[in-house]
Design a protein around this motif. Structure first.
Motif, PDB file in Angstrom:
ATOM      1  N   GLY A  62      33.620  45.441  38.662  1.00 41.38           N
ATOM      2  CA  GLY A  62      34.793  46.182  39.112  1.00 41.38           C
ATOM      3  C   GLY A  62      35.877  45.186  39.476  1.00 41.38           C
ATOM      4  N   VAL A  63      37.061  45.343  38.894  1.00 40.75           N
ATOM      5  CA  VAL A  63      38.136  44.375  39.090  1.00 40.75           C
ATOM      6  C   VAL A  63      39.330  45.050  39.749  1.00 40.75           C
ATOM      7  CG1 VAL A  63      39.693  42.738  37.963  1.00 40.75           C
ATOM      8  CG2 VAL A  63      37.382  43.078  37.053  1.00 40.75           C
ATOM      9  N   GLY A  64      39.747  44.528  40.903  1.00 43.35           N
ATOM     10  CA  GLY A  64      40.917  45.056  41.592  1.00 43.35           C
ATOM     11  C   GLY A  64      40.628  46.329  42.366  1.00 43.35           C
ATOM     12  N   GLY A  85      23.450  42.547  24.700  1.00 45.58           N
ATOM     13  CA  GLY A  85      23.922  43.402  25.777  1.00 45.58           C
ATOM     14  C   GLY A  85      25.424  43.344  25.980  1.00 45.58           C
ATOM     15  N   THR A  86      25.895  44.305  26.777  1.00 44.96           N
ATOM     16  CA  THR A  86      27.324  44.464  27.043  1.00 44.96           C
ATOM     17  C   THR A  86      27.536  44.688  28.528  1.00 44.96           C
ATOM     18  OG1 THR A  86      27.666  45.454  24.856  1.00 44.96           O
ATOM     19  CG2 THR A  86      29.351  45.875  26.511  1.00 44.96           C
ATOM     20  N   VAL A  87      28.641  44.168  29.030  1.00 45.15           N
ATOM     21  CA  VAL A  87      29.018  44.363  30.428  1.00 45.15           C
ATOM     22  C   VAL A  87      30.225  45.289  30.472  1.00 45.15           C
ATOM     23  CG1 VAL A  87      29.976  43.246  32.485  1.00 45.15           C
ATOM     24  CG2 VAL A  87      28.073  42.181  31.246  1.00 45.15           C
ATOM     25  N   LEU A  88      30.158  46.277  31.336  1.00 36.92           N
ATOM     26  CA  LEU A  88      31.246  47.229  31.530  1.00 36.92           C
ATOM     27  C   LEU A  88      32.204  46.666  32.581  1.00 36.92           C
ATOM     28  CD1 LEU A  88      31.510  50.030  30.177  1.00 36.92           C
ATOM     29  CD2 LEU A  88      30.621  51.026  32.281  1.00 36.92           C
ATOM     30  N   VAL A  89      33.486  46.583  32.257  1.00 40.06           N
ATOM     31  CA  VAL A  89      34.488  46.095  33.206  1.00 40.06           C
ATOM     32  C   VAL A  89      35.376  47.266  33.597  1.00 40.06           C
ATOM     33  CG1 VAL A  89      36.404  44.509  33.608  1.00 40.06           C
ATOM     34  CG2 VAL A  89      34.454  43.780  32.211  1.00 40.06           C
ATOM     35  N   LEU A  90      35.262  47.684  34.838  1.00 40.36           N
ATOM     36  CA  LEU A  90      36.044  48.810  35.351  1.00 40.36           C
ATOM     37  C   LEU A  90      37.285  48.265  36.049  1.00 40.36           C
ATOM     38  CD1 LEU A  90      36.405  51.807  36.024  1.00 40.36           C
ATOM     39  CD2 LEU A  90      34.877  51.483  37.975  1.00 40.36           C
ATOM     40  N   MET A  91      38.465  48.489  35.437  1.00 39.14           N
ATOM     41  CA  MET A  91      39.719  48.002  36.015  1.00 39.14           C
ATOM     42  C   MET A  91      40.793  49.065  35.807  1.00 39.14           C
ATOM     43  SD  MET A  91      41.732  44.364  35.527  1.00 39.14           S
ATOM     44  CE  MET A  91      42.573  44.754  33.991  1.00 39.14           C
ATOM     45  N   PRO A  92      40.853  50.053  36.710  1.00 38.89           N
ATOM     46  CA  PRO A  92      41.839  51.127  36.560  1.00 38.89           C
ATOM     47  C   PRO A  92      43.258  50.559  36.471  1.00 38.89           C
ATOM     48  CG  PRO A  92      40.253  51.666  38.275  1.00 38.89           C
ATOM     49  CD  PRO A  92      40.011  50.239  37.897  1.00 38.89           C
ATOM     50  N   ASN A  93      44.029  51.072  35.529  1.00 38.31           N
ATOM     51  CA  ASN A  93      45.387  50.567  35.314  1.00 38.31           C
ATOM     52  C   ASN A  93      46.335  51.165  36.349  1.00 38.31           C
ATOM     53  OD1 ASN A  93      47.607  49.326  34.265  1.00 38.31           O
ATOM     54  ND2 ASN A  93      47.763  50.623  32.453  1.00 38.31           N
ATOM     55  N   ILE A  94      46.158  50.722  37.589  1.00 37.33           N
ATOM     56  CA  ILE A  94      47.068  51.076  38.681  1.00 37.33           C
ATOM     57  C   ILE A  94      47.591  49.774  39.258  1.00 37.33           C
ATOM     58  CG2 ILE A  94      45.929  53.255  39.241  1.00 37.33           C
ATOM     59  CD1 ILE A  94      44.480  51.768  41.522  1.00 37.33           C
ATOM     60  N   ARG A  95      48.748  49.844  39.905  1.00 38.79           N
ATOM     61  CA  ARG A  95      49.335  48.632  40.498  1.00 38.79           C
ATOM     62  C   ARG A  95      49.439  47.498  39.471  1.00 38.79           C
ATOM     63  NH1 ARG A  95      46.203  48.060  46.308  1.00 38.79           N
ATOM     64  NH2 ARG A  95      47.016  49.954  47.273  1.00 38.79           N
ATOM     65  N   PHE A  96      49.682  47.855  38.210  1.00 41.44           N
ATOM     66  CA  PHE A  96      49.832  46.872  37.137  1.00 41.44           C
ATOM     67  C   PHE A  96      48.574  46.023  36.965  1.00 41.44           C
ATOM     68  CE2 PHE A  96      54.051  48.097  38.396  1.00 41.44           C
ATOM     69  CZ  PHE A  96      54.738  48.201  37.194  1.00 41.44           C
TER      70      PHE A  96
END
Length: 353
Positions: free
Chosen positions: A134-136, A72-83
């Motif tokens: 979801g990160v950040g 399996g795989t985990v999706l990491v959602l971390m939009p590249n905003i605010r560095f």
């Protein structure tokens, strides 16, 4: 409990069921203001938390724990905003923790950093996706789409009251209380907070912790509308000019605080440079503290007194939290606070006046 329908949401808002359907499906044709109103009303009425056809489960919601580490795989959602990216001294460490824990479990990772439009998840093959992290900072519309997939989701250093999910934070109020009490113990009575209380949930918690700790010690914090609580350009240092103007006015009026408690290390490092440009030295003339303990906090001149956030551990704990959710989909949602501690260095001292 009676099922909440789209028609009930429409009646609640005085709009058509068609508008509600469009807003909740993520399709176009509904302006952002209306969409946000629909999402908020749906959340308040309990539409998202009920077992309904709204959430389409692409993968089984319950996976036996014994099978999770093997595939399996985990999706990491971390939009590249605010560095927010892997090169960041803060977010990069969180990602390292996530990657390390997934590797230990023989799981893969897909990082989504540039979501395009409201339908970015449609381009991802759901087969083998176990869940999402979801990160950040993440916009509500993106979180809504992520929630709509039915994948279990854990948010790191962020929460959204409209989207139910497990969350994990550093213990921001406790960390700021420790550093404020350290300064009070040195003899400081005139402390000032620098940051932006609306920048993130963590910044808001740090401001609230600062204010509460001062009040607990019989000291008066600055007003909520103070200029230094509304700094813009925090991630780029663009606020430096505004801070210099503020500090110069305080110097001229002899009202400069004896200690500056900064919402993070980047602010503290920028502020220290600005103070030197005004002819002041840290900590002889004024003490400065940070928060996060990024690598640059040790290299700054002087080395920065700060609060250590165990960033890698937050990432690792988020993965374990997601695995727990996969094993126990019906358990109550959790908000976990990771303990922090003060790192005493050279930017704080007894007040000089």
């Amino acid at each position: 409990m009676k099922k909440i329908t789209m028609q009930q949401i429409a009646d609640h808002l005085g709009v058509s069921k068609f508008v509600v359907s469009k807003a909740l499906s993520g399709k176009g044709g509904v302006n952002e203001t209306t969409k946000e109103r629909v999402i908020q009303a749906a959340s308040q009425l309990g539409y998202f938390t009920q077992k309904s056809g709204y959430v389409k489960n692409i993968v089984p919601t319950s996976i036996p724990l014994s099978t999770v580490p093997n595939q399996g795989t985990v999706l990491v959602l971390m939009p590249n905003i605010r560095f927010q990216n892997k090169d960041s001294l803060y977010w990069g460490k969180v990602l390292e923790g996530i990657s390390r824990e997934l590797e230990l479990r023989s799981l893969g990772m897909i990082i989504v950093s540039e979501p395009r439009g409201d339908h970015f998840l449609q381009a991802i093959n759901p087969e083998g996706i176990l869940g999402m992290l979801g990160v950040g900072q993440i916009e509500t519309s993106l979180l809504l789409e992520a929630h709509r997939t039915g994948f279990p989701m854990v948010l790191v250093d962020h929460e959204d009251y409209l989207i139910p999910s497990d969350t994990i934070f550093a213990n921001n109020p406790d960390g700021i209380a420790r550093i404020v009490n350290h300064l009070i113990g040195l003899g400081h009575r005139d402390l000032h907070f620098l940051g932006n209380a609306s920048f993130s949930r963590s910044f808001r918690d740090r401001w609230i912790g600062f204010r509460s700790t001062l009040e607990d010690n019989g000291l008066k914090p600055q007003e909520d509308h103070d200029d230094m609580l509304m700094l813009e350009g925090i991630e780029t240092g663009q606020f430096q000019e505004r801070f210099i103007e503020w500090a110069q006015r305080r110097i001229d009026s002899k009202t400069l605080p004896t200690a500056l408690v900064c919402a993070n290390d980047l602010i503290a490092i920028t502020v220290t440079t600005a103070l030197y440009s005004l002819g002041l030295t840290v900590p002889d003339d004024i003490s400065v503290t940070g928060f996060d303990n990024i690598d640059d906090s040790l290299r700054s001149q002087p080395a920065l007194t700060t609060v250590n956030v165990p960033k890698e551990q937050m990432g690792q704990r988020a993965v374990r939290m997601l695995m727990d959710r996969l094993s126990n989909p019906g358990m109550a949602q959790e908000k976990i606070l990771i303990a922090v501690d003060v790192v005493h260095r050279d930017s704080t001292a007894e007040p000089s006046h």
